[in-house]
Scaffold this motif. Sequence first.
Motif, PDB file in Angstrom:
ATOM      1  N   VAL A 169       0.910  -1.064   0.104  1.00 39.26           N
ATOM      2  CA  VAL A 169      -0.076   0.000  -0.084  1.00 39.26           C
ATOM      3  C   VAL A 169       0.764   0.931   0.027  1.00 39.26           C
ATOM      4  N   ALA A 170       1.699   1.436   1.091  1.00 34.70           N
ATOM      5  CA  ALA A 170       2.449   2.692   1.132  1.00 34.70           C
ATOM      6  C   ALA A 170       3.889   2.241   1.880  1.00 34.70           C
ATOM      7  N   THR A 195       8.448   8.755   0.810  1.00 31.93           N
ATOM      8  CA  THR A 195       7.229   8.114   0.652  1.00 31.93           C
ATOM      9  C   THR A 195       7.148   7.417  -0.665  1.00 31.93           C
ATOM     10  N   TYR A 196       6.331   6.158  -0.701  1.00 31.04           N
ATOM     11  CA  TYR A 196       6.151   5.557  -1.798  1.00 31.04           C
ATOM     12  C   TYR A 196       4.861   4.816  -1.754  1.00 31.04           C
ATOM     13  N   TYR A 197       3.960   4.861  -2.817  1.00 32.38           N
ATOM     14  CA  TYR A 197       2.579   4.492  -2.908  1.00 32.38           C
ATOM     15  C   TYR A 197       2.413   3.734  -4.164  1.00 32.38           C
ATOM     16  N   LYS A 205      -2.714   6.006  -4.675  1.00 35.18           N
ATOM     17  CA  LYS A 205      -1.996   7.242  -4.737  1.00 35.18           C
ATOM     18  C   LYS A 205      -2.622   8.562  -5.197  1.00 35.18           C
ATOM     19  N   PHE A 207      -4.269   8.290  -0.218  1.00 30.02           N
ATOM     20  CA  PHE A 207      -3.881   7.610   0.908  1.00 30.02           C
ATOM     21  C   PHE A 207      -2.227   8.470   1.117  1.00 30.02           C
ATOM     22  N   ALA A 208      -2.189   8.551   2.256  1.00 29.86           N
ATOM     23  CA  ALA A 208      -0.731   9.387   2.657  1.00 29.86           C
ATOM     24  C   ALA A 208      -0.276   8.974   4.043  1.00 29.86           C
ATOM     25  N   LEU A 238      -1.206   6.096   8.705  1.00 35.75           N
ATOM     26  CA  LEU A 238      -1.737   5.939   7.211  1.00 35.75           C
ATOM     27  C   LEU A 238      -3.151   6.753   7.253  1.00 35.75           C
ATOM     28  N   ARG A 265       8.563  -2.523  -2.038  1.00 40.90           N
ATOM     29  CA  ARG A 265       7.328  -2.822  -2.168  1.00 40.90           C
ATOM     30  C   ARG A 265       7.047  -4.704  -1.727  1.00 40.90           C
TER      31      ARG A 265
END
Length: 124
Positions: free
Chosen positions: A48-49, A57-59, A64, A67-68, A80, A106
């Motif tokens: 997810v992230a 950060t990576y999503y 994208k 979410f953050a 999250l 990931r």
Amino acid sequence: QVQLVESGGGLVQPGGSLRLSCAVSGNSFRTYAMAWFRQAPGKEREFVAALNRNSHTYYADSVKGRFAIPRPIVDNTVHLQMDTLKPEDTAVYYCAAGRPVLSSIRDPNLYGNWGQGTQVTVSS
């Protein structure tokens, strides 16, 4: 080793928001990358992230813009923030800590520390 405890899951209507929390204990937790994964019934666990050790950060493409992971991390808790939730976001969400190389951030197999999971259900 670090210990992870998630909270904040629940039932929410489509279009709503939830904020998940992952309380992290362990002196060296800032040397870990922190990530969120989810697993829906009958499906494999999916990324997810993530927040790497340099606070980048990576999503996943599917989340994208919705979410953050808020930064900086305060009180050893990784959040999250999930907005504009969709029924397909329904899953058990897991917090994880690991030391993957950036190209594999990931990959759930590279995370050695996991929380117990928290259920998120998006339904009207």
